[in-house]
Design an enzyme around this catalytic site. Structure first.
Site, PDB file in Angstrom:
ATOM      1  N   HIS A  82     -35.474 -14.294 -83.122  1.00  0.00           N
ATOM      2  CA  HIS A  82     -36.404 -14.046 -82.021  1.00  0.00           C
ATOM      3  C   HIS A  82     -37.061 -12.672 -82.109  1.00  0.00           C
ATOM      4  O   HIS A  82     -37.798 -12.284 -81.200  1.00  0.00           O
ATOM      5  CB  HIS A  82     -35.670 -14.196 -80.684  1.00  0.00           C
ATOM      6  CG  HIS A  82     -35.143 -15.575 -80.466  1.00  0.00           C
ATOM      7  ND1 HIS A  82     -35.864 -16.558 -79.825  1.00  0.00           N
ATOM      8  CD2 HIS A  82     -33.968 -16.147 -80.852  1.00  0.00           C
ATOM      9  CE1 HIS A  82     -35.148 -17.674 -79.802  1.00  0.00           C
ATOM     10  NE2 HIS A  82     -33.999 -17.454 -80.419  1.00  0.00           N
ATOM     11  N   GLU A  92     -20.382   1.887 -98.488  1.00  0.00           N
ATOM     12  CA  GLU A  92     -19.347   2.860 -98.833  1.00  0.00           C
ATOM     13  C   GLU A  92     -19.012   2.871-100.319  1.00  0.00           C
ATOM     14  O   GLU A  92     -18.842   3.937-100.910  1.00  0.00           O
ATOM     15  CB  GLU A  92     -18.086   2.589 -98.005  1.00  0.00           C
ATOM     16  CG  GLU A  92     -17.202   3.808 -97.874  1.00  0.00           C
ATOM     17  CD  GLU A  92     -16.184   3.692 -96.758  1.00  0.00           C
ATOM     18  OE1 GLU A  92     -15.339   4.594 -96.667  1.00  0.00           O
ATOM     19  OE2 GLU A  92     -16.223   2.715 -95.987  1.00  0.00           O
ATOM     20  N   ARG A 124     -16.563  12.988 -90.150  1.00  0.00           N
ATOM     21  CA  ARG A 124     -15.194  12.939 -89.615  1.00  0.00           C
ATOM     22  C   ARG A 124     -14.786  14.282 -89.020  1.00  0.00           C
ATOM     23  O   ARG A 124     -14.184  14.335 -87.937  1.00  0.00           O
ATOM     24  CB  ARG A 124     -14.214  12.556 -90.725  1.00  0.00           C
ATOM     25  CG  ARG A 124     -14.229  11.090 -91.104  1.00  0.00           C
ATOM     26  CD  ARG A 124     -13.294  10.840 -92.264  1.00  0.00           C
ATOM     27  NE  ARG A 124     -13.272   9.436 -92.657  1.00  0.00           N
ATOM     28  CZ  ARG A 124     -12.902   9.007 -93.856  1.00  0.00           C
ATOM     29  NH1 ARG A 124     -12.524   9.873 -94.790  1.00  0.00           N
ATOM     30  NH2 ARG A 124     -12.886   7.716 -94.130  1.00  0.00           N
TER      31      ARG A 124
END
Length: 296
Positions: A208, A192, A286
């Site tokens: 893994h 950001e 948004r």
């Protein structure tokens, strides 16, 4: 702008004085997104056992955190919790959530406005951790949140400069085990503030699978926020950049390492000639989310 994070000690002082509410239920559900959401994950480092499964039956307490008070996903959770008859506690600086709290007589914790959400961590985190540790019967030294920033301030400045040099124009992938939420916050701050790619992953899971991606990932740089012995295995395999906590106290490490994440991201922004406060893509996301949830 570095001073925004390095002055968190003063913000913690103010945050300690913010009135809080009693939590009624043992099942504590947390709702928040982005800079408001990360505070719940960081709170769990201190053992408060917040749940993120937001299915409401009326037998839980929802703590909804949105600095702006306009986060669509959080507003939706509040509305669903109210319909179910759950206890709702809202932490916000204003917006739709403050209005909802007043209209529906919900418990409201009003915090200071005027900051970007990511800069306001002390205001968001302190009321949350005070309420939840009290409910859980966990003793913490909240003053150590302030002390962590004060005592590490000079080291944070030096380390942020060093890290920015190492991470710029590469793709940092930040890993941790116990401090996974802090690794996630590092990633968010770089995204950001610096508009720079960064990712995060959990140790030991990545040992893994993900560590094999470095065979054909020359632009990746592994960064470890060290928090337990198992982190050192990943460090050794990937020859990682290591961020060592400054203290033995989780409270001090939370505030100091998050301040380091912020200052590092600002140093990267300077090198990229980016304005940390400028947003390119988030406002559109948004608005589209608001449309989806039909939030006005």
């Amino acid at each position: 702008m570095d001073e925004i994070y390095l002055n968190w000690d003063k913000m913690f002082d103010e945050a300690f004085r913010i009135p809080i509410h009693e939590i009624k239920n043992d099942n504590i559900v947390f709702s928040g997104i982005g800079g408001s959401g990360i505070v719940g994950e960081i709170a769990n480092i201190l053992g408060v056992e917040l749940s993120f499964k937001r299915k409401f039956t009326g037998k839980e307490s929802l703590i909804a955190v949105s600095y702006s008070g306009t986060t669509s996903e959080t507003i939706n959770d509040v509305e669903n919790a109210v319909k179910a008859g759950s206890e709702v506690i809202i932490i916000t600086s204003g917006g739709i959530l403050e209005k909802l709290a007043k209209e529906k007589s919900l418990k409201l914790i009003k915090i200071p406005s005027g900051f970007q959400t990511r800069y306001a961590f002390p205001y968001l985190f302190t009321p949350l951790i005070k309420m939840t540790t009290k409910r859980r019967g966990i003793k913490i030294n909240e003053m150590e949140l302030k002390e962590g920033v004060i005592e590490a301030k000079e080291q944070i400045k030096a380390d942020a400069t060093r890290l920015a040099e190492l991470l710029i124009n590469r793709i940092p992938v930040i890993y941790s085990s116990k401090y996974l939420a802090i690794a996630k916050r590092f990633k968010q701050e770089i995204n950001e503030n610096a508009k720079h790619p960064a990712f995060y992953g959990e140790i030991p899971e990545i040992n893994h699978n993900e560590i094999e991606s470095y065979v054909h990932g020359p632009s990746l740089v592994s960064v470890i926020v060290e928090s337990s012995e198992i982190d050192k295995i990943t460090e050794d395999v990937l020859n990682s950049i290591v961020i060592k906590p400054y203290f033995n106290s989780d409270e001090k490490n939370i505030s100091s390492l998050l301040a380091l994440a912020g200052v590092t991201s600002l140093e990267m922004a300077k090198k990229l000639n980016e304005k940390p406060d400028k947003l390119y893509n988030i406002p559109k996301a948004r608005q589209l989310t608001s449309n989806l949830f039909k939030i006005n």
